[in-house]
Design an enzyme around this catalytic site. Sequence first.
Site, PDB file in Angstrom:
ATOM      1  N   GLU B  29       8.993 -32.095 -18.117  1.00 23.16           N
ATOM      2  CA  GLU B  29       8.630 -30.910 -17.016  1.00 23.16           C
ATOM      3  C   GLU B  29       9.423 -29.859 -17.419  1.00 23.16           C
ATOM      4  O   GLU B  29      10.854 -29.741 -17.461  1.00 23.16           O
ATOM      5  CB  GLU B  29       9.047 -31.008 -15.753  1.00 23.16           C
ATOM      6  CG  GLU B  29       7.869 -32.213 -15.226  1.00 23.16           C
ATOM      7  CD  GLU B  29       8.500 -33.045 -13.875  1.00 23.16           C
ATOM      8  OE1 GLU B  29       9.605 -32.734 -13.697  1.00 23.16           O
ATOM      9  OE2 GLU B  29       7.780 -33.914 -13.636  1.00 23.16           O
ATOM     10  N   GLU B  60       5.911 -37.761 -13.583  1.00 25.15           N
ATOM     11  CA  GLU B  60       6.823 -38.501 -14.435  1.00 25.15           C
ATOM     12  C   GLU B  60       6.202 -39.883 -14.900  1.00 25.15           C
ATOM     13  O   GLU B  60       6.338 -40.148 -15.790  1.00 25.15           O
ATOM     14  CB  GLU B  60       7.977 -38.631 -13.610  1.00 25.15           C
ATOM     15  CG  GLU B  60       8.728 -37.765 -13.086  1.00 25.15           C
ATOM     16  CD  GLU B  60       8.614 -36.685 -11.921  1.00 25.15           C
ATOM     17  OE1 GLU B  60       7.516 -36.850 -11.329  1.00 25.15           O
ATOM     18  OE2 GLU B  60       9.023 -35.643 -11.879  1.00 25.15           O
ATOM     19  N   PHE B  83      15.788 -34.738 -12.814  1.00 24.77           N
ATOM     20  CA  PHE B  83      16.890 -35.338 -12.230  1.00 24.77           C
ATOM     21  C   PHE B  83      16.595 -36.712 -12.212  1.00 24.77           C
ATOM     22  O   PHE B  83      15.610 -37.217 -12.334  1.00 24.77           O
ATOM     23  CB  PHE B  83      16.838 -34.630 -10.694  1.00 24.77           C
ATOM     24  CG  PHE B  83      17.363 -33.242 -10.491  1.00 24.77           C
ATOM     25  CD1 PHE B  83      18.528 -33.015 -10.119  1.00 24.77           C
ATOM     26  CD2 PHE B  83      16.361 -32.396 -10.559  1.00 24.77           C
ATOM     27  CE1 PHE B  83      19.035 -31.740  -9.790  1.00 24.77           C
ATOM     28  CE2 PHE B  83      16.969 -31.121 -10.391  1.00 24.77           C
ATOM     29  CZ  PHE B  83      18.171 -30.831 -10.142  1.00 24.77           C
ATOM     30  N   ASP B  85      16.934 -38.715  -9.972  1.00 20.93           N
ATOM     31  CA  ASP B  85      16.250 -39.312  -8.749  1.00 20.93           C
ATOM     32  C   ASP B  85      14.691 -39.195  -8.981  1.00 20.93           C
ATOM     33  O   ASP B  85      13.912 -40.212  -8.440  1.00 20.93           O
ATOM     34  CB  ASP B  85      16.596 -38.054  -7.744  1.00 20.93           C
ATOM     35  CG  ASP B  85      17.942 -37.976  -7.527  1.00 20.93           C
ATOM     36  OD1 ASP B  85      18.655 -38.386  -6.574  1.00 20.93           O
ATOM     37  OD2 ASP B  85      18.394 -37.219  -8.357  1.00 20.93           O
ATOM     38  N   PHE B  86      14.160 -38.452  -9.904  1.00 24.13           N
ATOM     39  CA  PHE B  86      12.673 -38.352 -10.035  1.00 24.13           C
ATOM     40  C   PHE B  86      12.133 -39.346 -11.037  1.00 24.13           C
ATOM     41  O   PHE B  86      11.136 -39.701 -11.060  1.00 24.13           O
ATOM     42  CB  PHE B  86      12.402 -37.024 -10.840  1.00 24.13           C
ATOM     43  CG  PHE B  86      12.846 -35.950 -10.323  1.00 24.13           C
ATOM     44  CD1 PHE B  86      13.325 -35.897  -8.630  1.00 24.13           C
ATOM     45  CD2 PHE B  86      12.624 -34.500 -10.493  1.00 24.13           C
ATOM     46  CE1 PHE B  86      13.872 -34.651  -8.112  1.00 24.13           C
ATOM     47  CE2 PHE B  86      13.192 -33.499 -10.150  1.00 24.13           C
ATOM     48  CZ  PHE B  86      13.866 -33.484  -8.519  1.00 24.13           C
ATOM     49  N   HIS B 129      18.643 -35.579  -5.194  1.00 24.60           N
ATOM     50  CA  HIS B 129      18.712 -34.966  -6.244  1.00 24.60           C
ATOM     51  C   HIS B 129      20.368 -35.184  -6.968  1.00 24.60           C
ATOM     52  O   HIS B 129      20.982 -34.423  -7.632  1.00 24.60           O
ATOM     53  CB  HIS B 129      18.925 -33.304  -5.990  1.00 24.60           C
ATOM     54  CG  HIS B 129      17.391 -32.827  -6.201  1.00 24.60           C
ATOM     55  ND1 HIS B 129      16.773 -32.950  -4.840  1.00 24.60           N
ATOM     56  CD2 HIS B 129      16.747 -32.203  -6.947  1.00 24.60           C
ATOM     57  CE1 HIS B 129      15.564 -32.479  -4.987  1.00 24.60           C
ATOM     58  NE2 HIS B 129      15.427 -31.836  -6.268  1.00 24.60           N
TER      59      HIS B 129
END
Lengths: 319, 327
Positions: B29, B60, B83, B85-86, B129
């Site tokens: 992204e 993702e 990040f 987290d993603f 995040h």
Amino acid sequence: MSRPSKEMLTEFYTMMVRIRKVEEMLMEVFSRGEIPGFLHVSIGQEAAPTAVCAHLNANDCISTTHRGHGWAVAKGIEIRRAMAELFGKREGFCLGRSGSMHLADAGIGIMGANGIVGGGIPIAAGAAFAAQYKKTDHVAVATFGEGATGEGAFHEAMNFAAIRRLPMVFVCENNGWAEFSPKSVHMPVESVTSRALAYDIPAVSVSNKVVEIYEAAGEAVRRARKGEGPSLLEIRCDRWYGHYVGDAQKYRGKERVEEAMAKDCIADFEAELIKGKVIRRKDLDRIQAEVGAEVEDAVNFARQCTYPDVSEMLEGLYV
Amino acid sequence: MKETRYIFAIKEAMEEEMDRDENVFLIGEDVGLAGGSFGASKGLYEKFGPERVVDTPISELGFTSLAAGAASCGLRPIVEIMFMDFVTCAMDSIVNQIAKMRYMFGNQYTVPVVVRMPEGGGLNAGPQHSQCLEAWFAHVPGLKVVMAATPHDVKGLLKASIRDDNPVIFIENKTLHAMKGMAADAEDDVVLPLGKADVKLQGSDVTIVTASRMVHESLKAAKILEQEGISAEVVDLMTIQPWDRQTVFESVAKTHRLVVAHEAVKQFGFGAEIAAAAAEEIMDELDAPIMRVGAPFAPASYSLEKYYVPSADNVVSAVKSTLERTL
């Protein structure tokens, strides 16, 4: 697209019978306890892989599903080594590590059946991306059931494929069942083609007739090969058996099972071939016998193969 | 060698590898037109074009699995997850597909995917995040997990990861992005070995095993401890999976005391694995209980972050604690 020749029709018939006989044999050896694990058969759905793979060559990639034996056979997998894999033997394509649910043959572009519903769709998109990146005319085909269209993986792959005009075909075998659940509880649209509209991907829905599928697939593969972007092809078919072999199908009811089994893409095609005088009864019988012997031979081969040794457990985990 | 910043070193590694091998491409992204949301790919789109610096929809799972398919067909993708987290959205792709494709298909495929992602707190970015999830990936057979602490290391380790035929989870740290330091020039083509730790500071009283941002906190702690006459050795693991047992065990055999420090939540973090392995294999070398430093068992709080993210003080306390105790 011209109508398939007499030779091709005979090949279609032979392939459909081969898929059917392989899976009937698998059911038999599975129920005898000769192969372990889970087994998902696609009996009743032989027309789609036969018709679609007729347009593909060894450089074209397919990703298949847990119900993917038919696709591997139609793509040209060697039955003996495929059978060895299902028997869990080291002579199998995946050294006995994959069994039915992850059957793959990298040599002819079978990127693997997938135990995760929808998991293979973006992987096929990756093969299409690689074909575009390397400027080849190879195409990739993602095969899946309508149940997989509830997964994000399906939508994410469709979205990206449309944006980048990837050379791929999304092939949905819509058999009306997502494992144990009917379409009414997992899909608000009648046809998966409606889903393709959202991505501006051309889509057609065809019945479970091999020639009809062959013609529709021909256009989709042609578009992909010419760089005109992805297409979606839906085949409306019926799953004869349960989600897995041994599934009592209490959720489905006897009448609905009988209804499905009354529709037989092979018997219908056979009748057409006889009626159109394309092939004589005795030739059909000969094909049946030859394919039967081929499958029998594969099983005997698999039985004689060897199990991997526990010392091979970690072999090749890392390059 | 020249002075650069951690984030530029990442860019240089990718650029040099893309120059070297036309099968290497970057996907994620905002990596193209925008140059990466932290600027890691600034200029690469202009240089290599949209075919090799691939902007994606926010998806993702889709683009990570796409990279898996492309890698199976001979390409060498670098996936950027904005990040860490993603990456949770891409877990099927990494855990069920990428990690297993080679093994489960009987070694027919190699899947040389690098999945890059920045982890950690420091930006008050809150619970979704700021996570450090490296232990999840280190737990999955088939993956390698790399964490780089300096501009020099991030460049050499990223180049090694891109050239490695195995899938590599490459973990950066957001607070390190701006860090200045020396890094190798393109001509020198420094490629650091994966699976090899680096002793960042020699010492004799205690071994601190650490990685990424906590390397710097551990070095700060060592300075504080030095003033009190305590000599700490700081071992930067650099690769979490497979981790360099030899270097760690040799260090412990010298110091006889072990502290493991990471930014991730302490419970079930990679420190637990190292402590357990030390207890199993070199217990007789230890003079005191092993101590671990990690974040509390809570999500990263937006307002309480400064108390949440472990720092040099926590390392100092852990070292003192192990020095005060005996087995």
